[in-house]
Write a protein that holds these residues in place. Structure first.
Motif, mmCIF file in Angstrom:
data_model
loop_
_atom_site.group_PDB
_atom_site.id
_atom_site.type_symbol
_atom_site.label_atom_id
_atom_site.label_comp_id
_atom_site.label_asym_id
_atom_site.label_seq_id
_atom_site.Cartn_x
_atom_site.Cartn_y
_atom_site.Cartn_z
ATOM 1 N N ILE A 199 0.874 -1.178 0.098
ATOM 2 C CA ILE A 199 0.075 0.103 0.069
ATOM 3 C C ILE A 199 0.964 1.173 -0.061
ATOM 4 N N LEU A 200 0.655 2.318 -0.700
ATOM 5 C CA LEU A 200 1.077 3.708 -0.718
ATOM 6 C C LEU A 200 0.276 4.506 -0.110
ATOM 7 N N GLU A 201 0.799 5.268 0.885
ATOM 8 C CA GLU A 201 0.056 6.404 1.520
ATOM 9 C C GLU A 201 0.617 7.767 1.110
ATOM 10 N N VAL A 202 -0.351 8.511 0.549
ATOM 11 C CA VAL A 202 0.013 9.711 -0.036
ATOM 12 C C VAL A 202 -0.662 10.955 0.592
ATOM 13 N N ASP A 203 -0.116 11.759 1.452
ATOM 14 C CA ASP A 203 -0.788 12.785 2.244
ATOM 15 C C ASP A 203 -1.919 12.190 2.739
ATOM 16 N N GLY A 204 -2.000 11.226 3.399
ATOM 17 C CA GLY A 204 -2.944 10.572 4.067
ATOM 18 C C GLY A 204 -4.036 9.670 3.174
ATOM 19 N N VAL A 205 -4.070 9.530 2.122
ATOM 20 C CA VAL A 205 -4.765 8.860 1.265
ATOM 21 C C VAL A 205 -3.982 7.578 1.027
ATOM 22 N N VAL A 206 -4.741 6.375 1.061
ATOM 23 C CA VAL A 206 -4.080 5.068 1.028
ATOM 24 C C VAL A 206 -4.675 4.300 -0.505
ATOM 25 N N ILE A 207 -3.325 4.097 -1.362
ATOM 26 C CA ILE A 207 -3.753 3.497 -2.435
ATOM 27 C C ILE A 207 -3.057 2.174 -2.503
ATOM 28 N N GLY A 208 -4.028 1.194 -2.935
ATOM 29 C CA GLY A 208 -3.688 -0.265 -2.747
ATOM 30 C C GLY A 208 -3.313 -0.911 -4.306
ATOM 31 N N GLU A 209 -2.960 -1.847 -4.315
ATOM 32 C CA GLU A 209 -2.570 -2.812 -5.743
ATOM 33 C C GLU A 209 -1.441 -2.324 -6.106
ATOM 34 N N SER A 210 -0.444 -3.146 -6.462
ATOM 35 C CA SER A 210 0.860 -2.904 -6.737
ATOM 36 C C SER A 210 1.150 -2.000 -7.782
ATOM 37 N N LEU A 211 0.457 -2.434 -9.146
ATOM 38 C CA LEU A 211 0.752 -1.859 -10.341
ATOM 39 C C LEU A 211 -0.216 -0.515 -10.294
ATOM 40 N N ALA A 212 -1.284 -0.459 -9.626
ATOM 41 C CA ALA A 212 -1.826 0.876 -9.768
ATOM 42 C C ALA A 212 -1.091 1.875 -8.788
ATOM 43 N N LEU A 213 -0.459 1.620 -7.758
ATOM 44 C CA LEU A 213 0.570 2.509 -6.902
ATOM 45 C C LEU A 213 1.458 2.832 -7.706
ATOM 46 N N SER A 214 2.177 1.875 -8.351
ATOM 47 C CA SER A 214 3.529 1.996 -9.224
ATOM 48 C C SER A 214 3.067 2.799 -10.386
ATOM 49 N N ARG A 215 1.908 2.613 -11.052
ATOM 50 C CA ARG A 215 1.555 3.577 -12.283
ATOM 51 C C ARG A 215 1.601 5.126 -11.515
ATOM 52 N N PHE A 216 0.970 5.054 -10.581
ATOM 53 C CA PHE A 216 0.763 6.673 -9.998
ATOM 54 C C PHE A 216 1.880 7.244 -9.759
ATOM 55 N N LEU A 217 3.018 6.442 -9.422
ATOM 56 C CA LEU A 217 4.138 6.862 -9.057
ATOM 57 C C LEU A 217 5.053 7.386 -10.433
ATOM 58 N N ALA A 218 4.683 6.494 -11.340
ATOM 59 C CA ALA A 218 5.274 6.810 -12.528
ATOM 60 C C ALA A 218 4.987 7.885 -13.240
ATOM 61 N N ARG A 219 3.651 8.091 -13.050
ATOM 62 C CA ARG A 219 2.998 9.650 -13.722
ATOM 63 C C ARG A 219 3.734 10.573 -12.958
ATOM 64 N N LYS A 220 3.564 10.561 -11.482
ATOM 65 C CA LYS A 220 3.981 11.643 -10.749
ATOM 66 C C LYS A 220 5.461 12.011 -11.128
ATOM 67 N N PHE A 221 6.379 11.208 -11.293
ATOM 68 C CA PHE A 221 7.739 11.386 -11.563
ATOM 69 C C PHE A 221 8.227 11.457 -13.041
ATOM 70 N N GLY A 222 7.251 11.315 -13.763
ATOM 71 C CA GLY A 222 7.685 11.380 -15.166
ATOM 72 C C GLY A 222 8.343 10.183 -16.024
ATOM 73 N N LEU A 223 7.940 8.920 -15.534
ATOM 74 C CA LEU A 223 8.585 7.878 -16.043
ATOM 75 C C LEU A 223 7.559 6.930 -16.635
ATOM 76 N N GLN A 224 6.382 7.640 -17.143
ATOM 77 C CA GLN A 224 5.169 6.735 -17.762
ATOM 78 C C GLN A 224 5.518 6.855 -19.378
ATOM 79 N N GLY A 225 6.304 7.432 -19.682
ATOM 80 C CA GLY A 225 6.189 7.531 -21.415
ATOM 81 C C GLY A 225 6.047 9.077 -21.697
ATOM 82 N N LYS A 226 6.592 9.292 -22.803
ATOM 83 C CA LYS A 226 6.499 10.718 -23.266
ATOM 84 C C LYS A 226 5.300 11.155 -23.901
ATOM 85 N N THR A 227 4.405 10.225 -24.546
ATOM 86 C CA THR A 227 3.399 10.521 -25.366
ATOM 87 C C THR A 227 2.159 9.349 -24.922
#
Length: 205
Positions: free
Chosen positions: A54-82
């Motif tokens: 689980i990933l807690e972001v400012d009090g919000v809890v995100i579950g499921e490994s690929l969902a939270l990894s996808r979230f982080l990838a988008r936040k940090f610019g690692l999701q692809g350019k287009t």
């Protein structure tokens, strides 16, 4: 103010490792909670999907490994350019997952017969077929001598760095996948990833 991240998973690589690699590649600090299996029952019912990580972001809890990894990838610019690159990245991530979904049943399964059947299928069918497809896909981008998608690091590369550990540890014959093995070494040698791997705890899974 920058978000505060807390990642909770067991004391092993497993399904929490892709998120850890994303944090490492992005150079973003986070709080890490590594649980022993004995601690899991006490918090299980408080998690969104009764599973870790689980990933807690400012009090919000995100579950499921690929969902939270996808979230982080988008936040940090690692999701692809287009949009197209992002779709291709997602394809690699989903394909690579087939290399590790059976890992826990093979390692921790209690039914010896079923465990042996899963292991035999993984070694002789699943892993070779998935690796062949990934080798071909990687080879289609810059002759396989760069990243899986586009011209920069994405979470597809980080997902594969974790995923390929499983067939390697299970002694799958890897000589037929030279591009994947060379890619693994390139990603391991990226400065931030190399630093993370050097400090990563030595765990049984």
């Amino acid at each position: 103010m920058a978000p505060k991240y807390t990642l909770t998973y067991f004391n092993g690589r497993g399904r929490g490792e892709i998120a850890r690699l994303i944090f490492a590649a992005a150079g973003v600090n986070y709080v890490e909670k590594r649980l022993e299996f004995s601690e899991w029952p006490a918090i299980k019912q408080s998690t969104p999907w009764k599973s870790l990580p689980i990933l807690e972001v400012d009090g919000v809890v995100i579950g499921e490994s690929l969902a939270l990894s996808r979230f982080l990838a988008r936040k940090f610019g690692l999701q692809g350019k287009t949009d197209v690159e992002q779709a291709l990245v997602e394809g690699v991530v989903e394909a690579a997952a087939a290399l590790y979904v059976d890992y826990f049943p093979m390692i921790f399964g209690k039914d010896a017969k079923k465990k042996a059947e899963i292991t035999e299928k993984y070694l002789n069918e699943t892993a070779p077929a998935v690796l062949k497809n990934l080798e071909e896909f990687l080879s289609s981008n810059k002759n396989g001598d760069s990243f899986f998608v586009g011209q920069s690091l994405t979470w597809a590369d980080l997902s594969m760095l974790y995923a390929v550990d499983q067939p390697v540890s299970m002694k799958v014959e890897m000589s037929g996948f030279p591009k994947i093995m060379a890619h693994r070494k390139r990603i391991e040698n990226l400065p931030k990833i190399a630093e993370y791997l050097k400090k990563r705890p030595n765990t049984p899974f």
